[in-house]
Scaffold this active site. Sequence first.
Site, PDB file in Angstrom:
ATOM      1  N   LYS A   1     -13.405   4.269 -14.186  1.00 43.93           N
ATOM      2  CA  LYS A   1     -13.718   2.839 -14.116  1.00 43.93           C
ATOM      3  C   LYS A   1     -14.226   2.317 -15.461  1.00 43.93           C
ATOM      4  O   LYS A   1     -13.886   1.210 -15.871  1.00 43.93           O
ATOM      5  CB  LYS A   1     -14.743   2.561 -13.005  1.00 43.93           C
ATOM      6  CG  LYS A   1     -14.154   2.660 -11.598  1.00 43.93           C
ATOM      7  CD  LYS A   1     -13.141   1.540 -11.344  1.00 43.93           C
ATOM      8  CE  LYS A   1     -12.478   1.633  -9.994  1.00 43.93           C
ATOM      9  NZ  LYS A   1     -11.365   0.683  -9.830  1.00 43.93           N
TER      10      LYS A   1
ATOM     11  N   TYR B   1     -14.582   9.260 -11.010  1.00 46.61           N
ATOM     12  CA  TYR B   1     -14.387   7.861 -10.618  1.00 46.61           C
ATOM     13  C   TYR B   1     -15.061   6.924 -11.623  1.00 46.61           C
ATOM     14  O   TYR B   1     -14.451   5.962 -12.109  1.00 46.61           O
ATOM     15  CB  TYR B   1     -14.972   7.667  -9.220  1.00 46.61           C
ATOM     16  CG  TYR B   1     -14.917   6.268  -8.680  1.00 46.61           C
ATOM     17  CD1 TYR B   1     -13.709   5.668  -8.358  1.00 46.61           C
ATOM     18  CD2 TYR B   1     -16.094   5.541  -8.463  1.00 46.61           C
ATOM     19  CE1 TYR B   1     -13.658   4.385  -7.835  1.00 46.61           C
ATOM     20  CE2 TYR B   1     -16.054   4.265  -7.941  1.00 46.61           C
ATOM     21  CZ  TYR B   1     -14.838   3.679  -7.630  1.00 46.61           C
ATOM     22  OH  TYR B   1     -14.804   2.417  -7.114  1.00 46.61           O
TER      23      TYR B   1
ATOM     24  N   ASP C   1       0.870  -1.174   0.000  1.00 45.27           N
ATOM     25  CA  ASP C   1       0.000   0.000   0.000  1.00 45.27           C
ATOM     26  C   ASP C   1       0.905   1.222   0.000  1.00 45.27           C
ATOM     27  O   ASP C   1       2.101   1.127   0.276  1.00 45.27           O
ATOM     28  CB  ASP C   1      -0.910  -0.006   1.241  1.00 45.27           C
ATOM     29  CG  ASP C   1      -2.201   0.781   1.008  1.00 45.27           C
ATOM     30  OD1 ASP C   1      -3.266   0.150   0.918  1.00 45.27           O
ATOM     31  OD2 ASP C   1      -2.117   2.028   0.915  1.00 45.27           O
ATOM     32  N   ILE C   2       0.298   2.380  -0.274  1.00 43.99           N
ATOM     33  CA  ILE C   2       1.113   3.603  -0.295  1.00 43.99           C
ATOM     34  C   ILE C   2       1.560   3.990   1.110  1.00 43.99           C
ATOM     35  O   ILE C   2       2.539   4.705   1.293  1.00 43.99           O
ATOM     36  CB  ILE C   2       0.350   4.753  -0.993  1.00 43.99           C
ATOM     37  CG1 ILE C   2       1.305   5.874  -1.360  1.00 43.99           C
ATOM     38  CG2 ILE C   2      -0.808   5.249  -0.146  1.00 43.99           C
ATOM     39  CD1 ILE C   2       0.804   6.768  -2.457  1.00 43.99           C
TER      40      ILE C   2
HETATM   41  N1  SER Z   1     -18.367   2.381  -3.118  1.00 47.56           N
HETATM   42  C1  SER Z   1     -17.846   3.158  -4.201  1.00 47.56           C
HETATM   43  C2  SER Z   1     -18.050   4.594  -3.980  1.00 47.56           C
HETATM   44  O1  SER Z   1     -18.981   4.937  -3.285  1.00 47.56           O
HETATM   45  C3  SER Z   1     -18.515   2.759  -5.484  1.00 47.56           C
HETATM   46  O2  SER Z   1     -17.741   1.814  -6.124  1.00 47.56           O
HETATM   47  O3  SER Z   1     -17.329   5.380  -4.497  1.00 47.56           O
END
Ligand code: SER
Length: 319
Positions: free
Chosen positions: A147, A143, A35-36
């Site tokens: 993804k 995010y 881990d970092i």
């Molecule tokens: N649990 C994550 C989030 O809330 C979703 O992949 O960002």
Amino acid sequence: MAEKILILGSEGQVGTDLAAQLRSIYGKNNVVCSDIKPATEENQDLGPYEVLNVLDREAIEVVFAKYKPTMVYHLAAMLSATAEKFPRKGWDLNMEGMFSIFDACIDHGVKRVFWPSSIAVFGPTTPRIMTPQHCVMDPNTIYGISKLAGERFCEYYFEKYGLDVRSIRYPGLIGWKALPGGGTTDYAVDIFHKALARNTYTCFLKEDTGLPMMYMDDAIKATINVTEADSNLVQIRSSYNLSGMSFDPKTLADEITRQHPGFTINYEIDARQQIAESWPQSIDDSMAKEHWGWKPDFDLEAMVKEMLHQLQANDMVVG
Ligand code: SER
């Protein structure tokens, strides 16, 4: 040949549980955690550990050469709410981190790689109920965009370079061993800590915001099952829809109150509401069931029972 497993992001919410499970299967010396940040005190003596930044290609090279992993679980990423605050950093960590690990896996002949995707790959015009495996995907968070792009690269690396990447779209994950960090679904973990510490919780999502969720034991089972499945069973090379249960904050709070009388909830909505509203409410995971035999063990009642019990039994409540 004996397996040697490397986990990137082993101190995170999924990594903590996954490392424990893989150590119990493969033996502690065959699971290398990284881990970092340095390992927490409890994790220090559990097996080999390396402080590693997934953006540091030289350091990655050293770790791969030292341990010669056969399987890699790449979990290091920035979650949805934090990535909205630091968009460029979130994109760089999630994408460049993926490239550096995938490239190292190719260079070092790693047999299999697990890379997690998320329900965040879906967006406002995705069908929200029983979201199909294949449908409109228009994520509007950094995010989610990272993804979705990552999923495309999973398939690309498999098709073009033969890298055997396995992936599932995690729903919100609920576990007691580690806290989540910076996600939109974090409320579903926080609520248990506050229920046990103060018997009341202030929720940042509206009471009727339904989201797909999963108990961590199920998520770990799915992660290991998809990574260890015979290659010909894994017919989807982007990422699999995966479902455990679906609920909204009110339904969760009602079940907690039923099992832990006196618990109350109130609401102070913040920016995470908007993210949650762009995600599905429930997921159709029939392909994971058909292809590699996915089956969850925990429903809402069982999950709440386990969370309340384990947090207390292991003295893990963070008030
Ligand atoms: N649990 C994550 C989030 O809330 C979703 O992949 O960002």
